[in-house]
Every structure is written in structure tokens, then in C-alpha cells.
Design a protein around this motif. Structure first.
Motif, mmCIF file in Angstrom:
data_model
loop_
_atom_site.group_PDB
_atom_site.id
_atom_site.type_symbol
_atom_site.label_atom_id
_atom_site.label_comp_id
_atom_site.label_asym_id
_atom_site.label_seq_id
_atom_site.Cartn_x
_atom_site.Cartn_y
_atom_site.Cartn_z
ATOM 1 N N LEU A 356 31.183 1.186 17.616
ATOM 2 C CA LEU A 356 30.916 0.722 16.263
ATOM 3 C C LEU A 356 29.856 -0.381 16.296
ATOM 4 O O LEU A 356 29.810 -1.180 17.238
ATOM 5 C CB LEU A 356 32.198 0.176 15.625
ATOM 6 N N PRO A 357 28.995 -0.448 15.282
ATOM 7 C CA PRO A 357 27.986 -1.513 15.257
ATOM 8 C C PRO A 357 28.626 -2.895 15.198
ATOM 9 O O PRO A 357 29.667 -3.090 14.551
ATOM 10 C CB PRO A 357 27.194 -1.219 13.978
ATOM 11 N N SER A 358 28.005 -3.851 15.853
ATOM 12 C CA SER A 358 28.435 -5.246 15.735
ATOM 13 C C SER A 358 28.200 -5.720 14.302
ATOM 14 O O SER A 358 27.436 -5.118 13.545
ATOM 15 C CB SER A 358 27.649 -6.118 16.714
ATOM 16 N N LEU A 359 28.842 -6.829 13.946
ATOM 17 C CA LEU A 359 28.700 -7.410 12.615
ATOM 18 C C LEU A 359 28.139 -8.816 12.759
ATOM 19 O O LEU A 359 28.630 -9.622 13.566
ATOM 20 C CB LEU A 359 30.048 -7.465 11.900
ATOM 21 N N ALA A 360 27.113 -9.127 11.964
ATOM 22 C CA ALA A 360 26.473 -10.431 12.050
ATOM 23 C C ALA A 360 26.043 -10.890 10.665
ATOM 24 O O ALA A 360 25.903 -10.078 9.739
ATOM 25 C CB ALA A 360 25.262 -10.376 12.986
ATOM 26 N N VAL A 361 25.839 -12.185 10.524
ATOM 27 C CA VAL A 361 25.295 -12.757 9.293
ATOM 28 C C VAL A 361 24.096 -13.622 9.667
ATOM 29 O O VAL A 361 23.974 -14.092 10.803
ATOM 30 C CB VAL A 361 26.337 -13.601 8.516
ATOM 31 N N CYS A 362 23.209 -13.811 8.704
ATOM 32 C CA CYS A 362 22.053 -14.678 8.910
ATOM 33 C C CYS A 362 21.669 -15.276 7.571
ATOM 34 O O CYS A 362 22.312 -15.012 6.548
ATOM 35 C CB CYS A 362 20.887 -13.897 9.516
ATOM 36 N N ARG A 363 20.634 -16.094 7.565
ATOM 37 C CA ARG A 363 20.088 -16.664 6.324
ATOM 38 C C ARG A 363 18.574 -16.548 6.376
ATOM 39 O O ARG A 363 17.940 -17.104 7.285
ATOM 40 C CB ARG A 363 20.524 -18.116 6.154
ATOM 41 N N ASN A 364 18.026 -15.789 5.438
ATOM 42 C CA ASN A 364 16.581 -15.542 5.388
ATOM 43 C C ASN A 364 16.046 -14.982 6.705
ATOM 44 O O ASN A 364 14.941 -15.301 7.140
ATOM 45 C CB ASN A 364 15.833 -16.830 5.015
ATOM 46 N N GLY A 365 16.846 -14.122 7.338
ATOM 47 C CA GLY A 365 16.437 -13.492 8.581
ATOM 48 C C GLY A 365 16.586 -14.369 9.805
ATOM 49 O O GLY A 365 16.302 -13.926 10.921
ATOM 50 N N ARG A 366 17.070 -15.608 9.627
ATOM 51 C CA ARG A 366 17.175 -16.546 10.746
ATOM 52 C C ARG A 366 18.615 -17.025 10.926
ATOM 53 O O ARG A 366 19.491 -16.696 10.150
ATOM 54 C CB ARG A 366 16.239 -17.745 10.508
ATOM 55 N N ASP A 367 18.816 -17.828 11.958
ATOM 56 C CA ASP A 367 20.141 -18.419 12.238
ATOM 57 C C ASP A 367 21.211 -17.341 12.320
ATOM 58 O O ASP A 367 22.286 -17.456 11.723
ATOM 59 C CB ASP A 367 20.504 -19.448 11.153
ATOM 60 N N LEU A 368 20.933 -16.303 13.070
ATOM 61 C CA LEU A 368 21.859 -15.172 13.171
ATOM 62 C C LEU A 368 23.125 -15.563 13.919
ATOM 63 O O LEU A 368 23.062 -16.215 14.970
ATOM 64 C CB LEU A 368 21.179 -13.998 13.870
ATOM 65 N N ARG A 369 24.270 -15.180 13.375
ATOM 66 C CA ARG A 369 25.567 -15.415 14.017
ATOM 67 C C ARG A 369 26.292 -14.078 14.133
ATOM 68 O O ARG A 369 26.569 -13.431 13.106
ATOM 69 C CB ARG A 369 26.430 -16.387 13.208
ATOM 70 N N VAL A 370 26.597 -13.659 15.327
ATOM 71 C CA VAL A 370 27.364 -12.433 15.527
ATOM 72 C C VAL A 370 28.835 -12.748 15.264
ATOM 73 O O VAL A 370 29.439 -13.594 15.931
ATOM 74 C CB VAL A 370 27.170 -11.878 16.952
ATOM 75 N N ILE A 371 29.410 -12.078 14.278
ATOM 76 C CA ILE A 371 30.792 -12.330 13.875
ATOM 77 C C ILE A 371 31.770 -11.544 14.729
ATOM 78 O O ILE A 371 32.827 -12.030 15.110
ATOM 79 C CB ILE A 371 31.000 -11.968 12.388
ATOM 80 N N ARG A 372 31.393 -10.291 15.033
ATOM 81 C CA ARG A 372 32.304 -9.453 15.800
ATOM 82 C C ARG A 372 31.539 -8.355 16.522
ATOM 83 O O ARG A 372 30.583 -7.806 15.979
ATOM 84 C CB ARG A 372 33.369 -8.827 14.890
ATOM 85 N N GLU A 373 31.968 -8.065 17.733
ATOM 86 C CA GLU A 373 31.484 -6.918 18.487
ATOM 87 C C GLU A 373 32.656 -6.006 18.811
ATOM 88 O O GLU A 373 33.797 -6.465 18.938
ATOM 89 C CB GLU A 373 30.768 -7.371 19.765
ATOM 90 N N PHE A 374 32.390 -4.727 18.934
ATOM 91 C CA PHE A 374 33.444 -3.732 19.122
ATOM 92 C C PHE A 374 33.277 -3.030 20.465
ATOM 93 O O PHE A 374 32.182 -2.941 21.010
ATOM 94 C CB PHE A 374 33.413 -2.697 17.994
ATOM 95 N N GLY A 375 34.384 -2.507 20.964
ATOM 96 C CA GLY A 375 34.336 -1.820 22.251
ATOM 97 C C GLY A 375 35.310 -0.675 22.327
ATOM 98 O O GLY A 375 35.719 -0.099 21.307
ATOM 99 N N TYR A 376 35.722 -0.370 23.520
ATOM 100 C CA TYR A 376 36.577 0.784 23.790
ATOM 101 C C TYR A 376 37.923 0.694 23.074
ATOM 102 O O TYR A 376 38.476 1.707 22.638
ATOM 103 C CB TYR A 376 36.789 0.899 25.303
ATOM 104 N N ASP A 377 38.460 -0.506 22.936
ATOM 105 C CA ASP A 377 39.796 -0.656 22.354
ATOM 106 C C ASP A 377 39.866 -0.099 20.938
ATOM 107 O O ASP A 377 40.878 0.507 20.549
ATOM 108 C CB ASP A 377 40.223 -2.124 22.348
ATOM 109 N N GLU A 378 38.813 -0.314 20.129
ATOM 110 C CA GLU A 378 38.824 0.203 18.751
ATOM 111 C C GLU A 378 38.869 1.726 18.750
ATOM 112 O O GLU A 378 39.549 2.334 17.912
ATOM 113 C CB GLU A 378 37.586 -0.280 17.990
ATOM 114 N N TYR A 379 38.157 2.355 19.658
ATOM 115 C CA TYR A 379 38.183 3.816 19.776
ATOM 116 C C TYR A 379 39.562 4.288 20.209
ATOM 117 O O TYR A 379 40.159 5.189 19.608
ATOM 118 C CB TYR A 379 37.113 4.251 20.760
ATOM 119 N N ARG A 380 40.099 3.674 21.240
ATOM 120 C CA ARG A 380 41.369 4.125 21.826
ATOM 121 C C ARG A 380 42.537 3.966 20.850
ATOM 122 O O ARG A 380 43.393 4.859 20.724
ATOM 123 C CB ARG A 380 41.637 3.332 23.106
#
Length: 384
Positions: A356-380
């Protein structure tokens, strides 16, 4: 402007694939939505089926009055993370659904009088007051795509005038209709004419009217004046509180899907294969169907180099469309799809076991913060 935004975003080096939501663009949409609320007194809800990134709920709840849910899970998310009004509608509820919903919801809309009668004892016994409505079907189609048209022939959504049982309205304080999909205010105005013709005498007995979603209020060409006229007309004529529940308008053009080119192969034309997938990560591309915009691209043969963009699943039709670029794409290049906050994020799946794609937020294309990343556990976890 678009290219500058792209450069700023890619400088943040997001992991791919990754959904990125820009808080400044969300705020722009909220300002427009709030202008409607301030002008009319209508209350706007967030349709969780369209956008449910709860990490930005603190930003949204300062403007929006609550959420509308299509299931107990959505209702629970709204109650726990949004914290304002929680409305629910489903084509039908199970007993277990209703046992959960009466602990979570302030408003519940029913798709039939039989369901309302069945669950009214639970409603009456709830620890807090729950306002109930009946969803109506005006039998007036404005939708261009049948799968998204609640008023198409044979639709299971809403009670038609011929089946509307006015003797069963005891305890019902509202009506609910939802007939639009990505549309301007003129289709709403035409729909309201039909609603008033068939159900106006019932509206005089109601306290609130939910006019559903599908209103593209934050689109540049949207006729906000006409929307406000429609709301004022209903509220003044019938004395009801109007609710709107857009999903797309809240996060329209506020999100992106950042992908990486994995390979470029030669077939009838060059085909760039990405680490994202239409089938798994943006299924509306295939269901609607539509061709999402890529920053810096043109239509086929509009720019110097034309290719087909495809996903990396095994589905032969996992294709986003044909695009042109100033220079050929190569493995490692980043591709950024626009308007990916709405529906894509809530519809993702793990077909082929794709991450699944990671989830991130930013402001005006900058200051990106990755909120969550996904892996094998979500699939399983989804499988057994």
C-alpha cells in the motif's frame, strides 16, 4: 507554477509509492466551504467514503460540522478522531451494525421504512438522542455514469414517491437525498425542483434535510451563488436545517500520488511501468474510468515523447493512460499524479500483494512528514 510545486515536492524525497496531502491546499478548500456555511447557515460534513485521512482531522474539524459514515467502522473513526456530529447512512443495516451505530451516531438515515421500524426500539433506547431520516429517491437522474447514479432505473437507493409511507413518519425528523456525482450547482437546482414537487408537503413536517454529496463546491467553475440560493430557498420555505456531505470537495486537488518509474519497455509505443498500480492504488481510474493528470505531462503527442503509463500488477489493463513529456522517462524518474487525496486513498487494496502507498502530509510542497508506511503485515492480516 505546477513545475515549481513538483520540484519542491520531489526535493522532499518521499518514499514511493506515496500519497501526499498538502495542508495548505486543504485550507483553501475549507475557506470556500466555510463561506457557504457563513452565507447560508448550512452545515457541511465530511463524507468519509471519499476522504478519511484522520491525521488531518484536527485541521478539518475547525470548519466542518462532522462526518457522515457508511458503516460502523467509519462511524467509529468519526467519533474517535473527528469528535463532532456523526451521521450514518447505509442501504441496509444488520442488527450488529445498529447496535454499534446507536452508540456512535447523532443522525441515522434509513433506506426503507421497514428498516426504520425494525430498529426503532434500539434508537429509542439509546443513551443519547438520535435524529432519524428516510432517504428518498427523487427519480431524477443527473449522473453521466450509471454505476454512480443513485436514480438510475432499478436503483436500490432511496424510497420512491409511490412507496413513501407517510403514515410511518412518527419519529422521523429529516429527509435525505443524494443524487449527484462530481457536479455543479445547476443539477442540484433541477433536482430540488423534483424533490419539492414530490416531497415538499413532507418537508413542511421535517426539521432537517440532508442534500447528500457529489457537490464539487471547491472546483474553480462551481456556481457557489446558485448553491447558496438553493440552500436558502429550502431553509426559508420549509424551516429545515440543511446538511451537505461532500467528500471530494473537501480534499479536491489537495493530494498527490508520487511514484517511481521501474522500467520502460517497447511495444506498440514506449510503456513506462511504475511502482504504483491503477488496480491497487487508484481503482477509480479503471472503474470510472478516467485519466489522471501527471504534473509536467501533456496529452499523447502533445510533447516531444509519448508513452503509455502502466502499473506493475499482473492485470493486463493496469494502465493509467497515454501521456507525453518533454524528455523520455527512465527508470528511477519520479511521476506525480494530481488530485489523489479523494477516493484513491480509501479504495486502495493489496491485489497481487502490492504494498500500500505510504501516507504523508506537507505544506506548499515542502516540510514533508511521512505519517505511515505499510508492509507485509497489512497484506497478511487481511487474508487469515
Amino acid at each position: 507554477m505546477e513545475r515549481n510545486y513538483l520540484l519542491a515536492l520531489l526535493e522532499q524525497n518521499p518514499p514511493t509509492p506515496c500519497f501526499v496531502v498538502d495542508e495548505a491546499l486543504l485550507e483553501r478548500n475549507l475557506e470556500i466551504l466555510d463561506s457557504v456555511q457563513q452565507r447560508t447557515g448550512a452545515r457541511i460534513l465530511l463524507a468519509l467514503k471519499g476522504f478519511a485521512m484522520f491525521s488531518v482531522f484536527p485541521l478539518l474539524r475547525g470548519t466542518l460540522h462532522g462526518v457522515c459514515a457508511s458503516s460502523p467502522h467509519e462511524a467509529r473513526l468519526g467519533r474517535e478522531e473527528f469528535g463532532r456530529e456523526v451521521h450514518a447512512f447505509a442501504a441496509a443495516y444488520s442488527e450488529q451494525d445498529m447496535r454499534e451505530l446507536v452508540t456512535l451516531c447523532d443522525h441515522i438515515s434509513f433506506n426503507s421504512f421497514a428498516q426504520y421500524a425494525r430498529f426503532r426500539p434500539m434508537i429509542d433506547a439509546a443513551a443519547h438522542q438520535i435524529h432519524c431520516s428516510i432517504r428518498i429517491n427523487p427519480e431524477h437522474s443527473e449522473g453521466a455514469v450509471p454505476i454512480y447514479d443513485p436514480c438510475s432505473p432499478g436503483s436500490r437507493l432511496g424510497v420512491r414517491r409511490a412507496q413513501f409511507d407517510e403514515s410511518a413518519l412518527d419519529g422521523i425528523t429529516g429527509l435525505h437525498f443524494h443524487t449527484l456525482c462530481e457536479q455543479n450547482a445547476a443539477p442540484l437546482a433541477r433536482t430540488l425542483d423534483v424533490v419539492e414537487k414530490n416531497f415538499g408537503h413532507v418537508l413542511h413536517k421535517m426539521e432537517w434535510l440532508n442534500m447528500g454529496g457529489g457537490h464539487h463546491i471547491t472546483r474553480e467553475d462551481y456556481d457557489i451563488d446558485l448553491l447558496c440560493e438553493c440552500i436558502d430557498r429550502v431553509q426559508q420555505r420549509y424551516g429545515v436545517q440543511v446538511y451537505l456531505e461532500p467528500g471530494e470537495a473537501v480534499a479536491l486537488n489537495a493530494g498527490f500520488l508520487v511514484s517511481t518509474v521501474l522500467d520502460v519497455i517497447e511495444a506498440d509505443m514506449p510503456i513506462a511501468i511504475l511502482d504504483s498500480s491503477a488496480a491497487a492504488h487508484m481503482p477509480d481510474v479503471l472503474e470510472m474510468p478516467y485519466r489522471p493528470h501527471i504534473i509536467g505531462s501533456g496529452k499523447a503527442r502533445e510533447k516531444a515523447w509519448t508513452c503509455r503509463i502502466g502499473g506493475h500488477s499482473c492485470l493486463a489493463g493496469d494502465v493509467m493512460g497515454e501521456y507525453s513529456f518533454d524528455t523520455p522517462l527512465a527508470p528511477g524518474d519520479r511521476v506525480v499524479f494530481t488530485d489523489m487525496a479523494i477516493y484513491s486513498m480509501v479504495k486502495t487494496n493489496t491485489f497481487n500483494g502490492l504494498k500500500l502507498p505510504s501516507l504523508a502530509v506537507c505544506r506548499n510542497g515542502r516540510d514533508l512528514r511521512v505519517i505511515r508506511e505499510f508492509g507485509y503485515d497489512e497484506y497478511r492480516r487481511r487474508l487469515s
